[in-house]
Scaffold this motif. Structure first.
Motif, mmCIF file in Angstrom:
data_model
loop_
_atom_site.group_PDB
_atom_site.id
_atom_site.type_symbol
_atom_site.label_atom_id
_atom_site.label_comp_id
_atom_site.label_asym_id
_atom_site.label_seq_id
_atom_site.Cartn_x
_atom_site.Cartn_y
_atom_site.Cartn_z
ATOM 1 N N UNK A 5 0.820 -1.216 0.000
ATOM 2 C CA UNK A 5 0.000 0.000 0.000
ATOM 3 C C UNK A 5 0.854 1.268 0.000
ATOM 4 N N UNK A 6 2.032 1.199 0.586
ATOM 5 C CA UNK A 6 2.882 2.388 0.725
ATOM 6 C C UNK A 6 3.124 3.050 -0.636
ATOM 7 N N UNK A 7 2.813 4.339 -0.687
ATOM 8 C CA UNK A 7 3.029 5.126 -1.894
ATOM 9 C C UNK A 7 1.940 5.019 -2.945
ATOM 10 N N UNK A 8 0.951 4.172 -2.748
ATOM 11 C CA UNK A 8 -0.149 4.059 -3.713
ATOM 12 C C UNK A 8 -1.052 5.283 -3.589
ATOM 13 N N UNK A 9 -1.626 5.689 -4.708
ATOM 14 C CA UNK A 9 -2.568 6.808 -4.729
ATOM 15 C C UNK A 9 -3.974 6.212 -4.695
ATOM 16 N N UNK A 10 -4.689 6.494 -3.608
ATOM 17 C CA UNK A 10 -6.008 5.917 -3.389
ATOM 18 C C UNK A 10 -7.053 7.025 -3.379
ATOM 19 N N UNK A 11 -8.058 6.879 -4.238
ATOM 20 C CA UNK A 11 -9.162 7.830 -4.332
ATOM 21 C C UNK A 11 -10.351 7.240 -3.572
ATOM 22 N N UNK A 12 -10.916 8.037 -2.664
ATOM 23 C CA UNK A 12 -12.060 7.574 -1.876
ATOM 24 C C UNK A 12 -13.198 8.587 -1.988
ATOM 25 N N UNK A 13 -14.094 8.400 -2.974
ATOM 26 C CA UNK A 13 -15.311 9.216 -2.988
ATOM 27 C C UNK A 13 -16.190 8.727 -1.834
ATOM 28 N N UNK A 14 -16.836 9.617 -1.138
ATOM 29 C CA UNK A 14 -17.645 9.199 0.007
ATOM 30 C C UNK A 14 -16.806 9.029 1.264
ATOM 31 N N UNK A 15 -15.680 9.714 1.328
ATOM 32 C CA UNK A 15 -14.784 9.584 2.474
ATOM 33 C C UNK A 15 -15.352 10.202 3.747
ATOM 34 N N UNK A 16 -16.448 10.920 3.628
ATOM 35 C CA UNK A 16 -17.061 11.524 4.805
ATOM 36 C C UNK A 16 -17.920 10.567 5.602
ATOM 37 N N UNK A 17 -18.213 9.401 5.038
ATOM 38 C CA UNK A 17 -18.984 8.403 5.781
ATOM 39 C C UNK A 17 -18.099 7.740 6.820
ATOM 40 N N UNK A 18 -18.700 7.062 7.763
ATOM 41 C CA UNK A 18 -17.918 6.357 8.789
ATOM 42 C C UNK A 18 -16.990 5.335 8.164
ATOM 43 N N UNK A 19 -17.494 4.575 7.197
ATOM 44 C CA UNK A 19 -16.678 3.569 6.523
ATOM 45 C C UNK A 19 -15.563 4.226 5.710
ATOM 46 N N UNK A 20 -15.879 5.302 5.025
ATOM 47 C CA UNK A 20 -14.871 6.013 4.238
ATOM 48 C C UNK A 20 -13.778 6.600 5.107
ATOM 49 N N UNK A 21 -14.163 7.165 6.227
ATOM 50 C CA UNK A 21 -13.184 7.741 7.149
ATOM 51 C C UNK A 21 -12.283 6.648 7.725
ATOM 52 N N UNK A 22 -12.871 5.538 8.128
ATOM 53 C CA UNK A 22 -12.074 4.431 8.682
ATOM 54 C C UNK A 22 -11.111 3.881 7.627
ATOM 55 N N UNK A 24 -9.854 5.574 5.070
ATOM 56 C CA UNK A 24 -8.808 6.582 4.892
ATOM 57 C C UNK A 24 -7.767 6.487 6.007
ATOM 58 N N UNK A 25 -8.207 6.325 7.223
ATOM 59 C CA UNK A 25 -7.278 6.214 8.357
ATOM 60 C C UNK A 25 -6.376 4.985 8.206
ATOM 61 N N UNK A 26 -6.970 3.866 7.855
ATOM 62 C CA UNK A 26 -6.211 2.623 7.700
ATOM 63 C C UNK A 26 -5.174 2.749 6.585
ATOM 64 N N UNK A 27 -5.599 3.276 5.437
ATOM 65 C CA UNK A 27 -4.688 3.395 4.295
ATOM 66 C C UNK A 27 -3.590 4.426 4.552
#
Length: 94
Positions: A5-22, A24-27
């Motif tokens: 995962x290190x250095x990968x560019x990850x796009x998260x639409x819907x990052x404001x949801x609880x699942x999206x936020x979690x 984002x934190x993990x990644x």
């Protein structure tokens, strides 16, 4: 052990949801560069500030996940900032 995962560019639409936020934190903890989108830019900016203070690279954008053009704008932001998009994570709970 290698971190895929290190250095990968990850796009998260819907990052404001609880699942999206979690997600984002993990990644971010694993070293991913994040491109976060949600309707509430205030919530996203707060999350981004927290992740950046821990050394993460994050950009945010206000957007509606049901609008294809706005999802494309989020991808375009990843391309402009990081030169690529490696992963898109759907956090839809529908």
């Amino acid at each position: 052990m290698s971190n895929p995962i290190k250095g990968k560019v990850v796009v998260i639409p819907g990052a404001g949801s609880s699942l999206g936020e979690a997600t984002a934190r993990l990644l971010a903890a694993q070293g991913a560069h994040l491109v976060l989108g949600a309707e509430s830019i205030t919530r996203l900016e707060s999350l981004a500030g927290e992740l950046e203070s821990s050394g993460g690279q994050v950009i945010t954008m206000a957007m509606d996940v049901t609008r294809r053009d706005q999802v494309q704008d989020l991808v375009n932001a990843a391309m402009r900032t990081f030169g690529r998009m490696d992963v898109m994570v759907s956090t839809s709970q529908d």
